[in-house]
Scaffold this active site. Structure first.
Site, PDB file in Angstrom:
ATOM      1  CG  HIS A 261      -2.085   0.958   1.062  1.00  0.00           C
ATOM      2  ND1 HIS A 261      -1.989   2.289   1.385  1.00  0.00           N
ATOM      3  CD2 HIS A 261      -3.341   0.765   0.587  1.00  0.00           C
ATOM      4  CE1 HIS A 261      -3.150   2.879   1.127  1.00  0.00           C
ATOM      5  NE2 HIS A 261      -3.981   1.983   0.630  1.00  0.00           N
ATOM      6  CD  GLU A 316      -8.962  -2.768  -3.485  1.00  0.00           C
ATOM      7  OE1 GLU A 316      -9.965  -3.495  -3.484  1.00  0.00           O
ATOM      8  OE2 GLU A 316      -9.002  -1.545  -3.693  1.00  0.00           O
TER       9      GLU A 316
END
Ligand code: ACO
Length: 378
Positions: A261, A316
């Site tokens: 991320h 996700e």
């Protein structure tokens, strides 16, 4: 109360350019704070982990507090959303055939555009109520099925699944979707929220502002990532292939989907919350157990091959598992994301409206100058 003093400061000379606005504080908000270094997401004074057991309606009540004209509690919001879903369903019925050539997110954009500014229902409630109604109707139409009328007595997550499948969903599925909607409800000044605030700052109205948010969410750099996680699980196929498949992908220089991320370096708190929701959804086909085996192996191989880079599971990965387990088709995932994020968009639009300041940055001109002396020169 929002401190407006900074917004009223005199204009400063433009000294540097920041093309992605990185490091630029473009709004003050009481709504949420993303602390990437500490791996924390704070939503109006609460760590996200503490909201995991809240209903989506309770989080709406938290986000809209002091910003919406009527301060509604969780139960009043549940009833108001139920009534508004019935209104939204009439809009969907009249326009669904016009969506046939569009992708699901384009279809959602079209249906949201039909919400009229003269609508008497509070616009923030209608906007939040409409997304599940439209998303379910669009998904069913793509499967050659008629829309299912909303049940105004149900909570938003339960009715969303009922309108999608045509039958009531089990409590585990309802709880998992509720947790998902809460998890993605707000996330600082992300691209879609910023887009919504820019439009709100022109006083264009709430529907126009949140549709702008949806248009920003549509892009693959923002709201389109969980599908590839499922593609990766499908491509790996079976447990014996996990390690060699991941090693080959890294050797080819590919990214492992659902890991890493830009902001969260130590952990993504949304992934942790959704991991809890996923573990309550043990499936007969073993998909979730298989995904957990892939996750464990991926974390091990990333630590081995990229020792200088902390790479953790991101939101996700678990989003893909939750939305697949509760039965959403893959091409609806962005719309389901919008169903949750509509909470944040509406709250930010209401907040922006209160600050009353037009967002109007400057550009640095790098084009040619006109030839000859300036017309203004004496
Ligand atoms: N798999 C393998 N290697 C990775 C991954 C990954 N998922 N993520 C980062 N790396 C590696 C890069 O290859 C690079 O290695 P190198 O220095 O040896 O070349 C290093 O980590 C840094 O890469 P950056 O692109 O600078 O890292 P950044 O933190 O900016 O990237 C991103 C963040 C884009 C999310 C990245 O981790 C990625 O592509 N992940 C896979 C796609 C994904 O899961 N996207 C959803 C993100 S969640 C969200 O957006 C809501």
């Amino acid at each position: 109360m929002i401190n407006q003093s900074k917004f009223n400061a005199p204009a400063l000379a433009v000294e540097h350019t920041s093309p992605g606005l990185e490091g630029v504080i473009a709004a003050e908000t009481v709504l949420s704070h993303v602390d990437g270094a500490a791996g924390r997401l704070i939503v109006r004074g609460h760590d996200l982990e503490d909201l995991a057991d809240w209903s989506f309606e309770a989080v709406l009540s938290l986000l809209w507090r002091d910003l919406a004209p009527d301060a509604l509690d969780e139960e009043s919001i549940r009833s108001a959303l139920g009534r508004a879903r019935v209104n939204a369903s009439a809009v969907a019925a009249s326009l669904l055939t016009a969506t046939d050539k569009l992708s699901p997110v384009e279809a959602l954009r079209l249906l949201l555009s039909a919400l009229a500014d003269r609508e008497e229902l509070p616009h923030h409630i209608l906007a939040v109520a409409a997304v599940p109604v439209f998303t379910a109707a669009i998904a069913r139409r793509r499967a050659d099925k008629a829309p299912v009328e909303p049940d105004a007595a149900l909570g938003q997550a339960a009715d969303f699944l009922r309108m999608l499948h045509g039958v009531p969903a089990g409590p585990n599925h309802v709880k998992a979707l509720d947790t998902y909607l809460v998890t993605v409800a707000d996330h600082g000044l992300n691209a879609s929220t910023f887009a919504a605030r820019v439009i709100a700052s022109t006083k264009a109205g709430l529907f126009s502002s949140v549709i702008g948010g949806l248009c920003a969410l549509k892009g693959p750099l923002h709201g389109g990532a969980p599908g590839p996680v499922l593609d990766m699980l499908d491509a790996i196929g079976e447990e014996s292939r996990i390690r060699p498949w991941l090693a080959d992908a890294l050797a080819r220089g590919e990214r492992l989907m659902g890991f890493g991320h830009r902001i969260y370096r130590v952990r993504d708190p949304r992934a942790d919350v959704l991991k809890g929701a996923v573990s309550a959804l043990r499936d007969k086909g073993g998909r979730i157990g298989f995904a957990e085996a892939v996750e464990a192996e991926a974390l091990a191989i990333l630590a081995e091959k990229k020792p200088l880079r902390p790479l953790q599971t991101n939101v996700e990965f678990y989003t893909a598992l939750v939305l697949e387990a509760v039965g959403f088709p893959r091409d609806s995932f962005t719309n389901v994301f919008a169903a949750g994020r509509m909470a944040g968009w509406t709250a930010h639009v209401l907040e922006q409206d209160k600050t009353g300041r037009l967002i109007r940055p400057q550009s640095r001109y790098i084009g040619p100058m006109p030839e000859g002396p300036s017309a203004l020169a004496g």
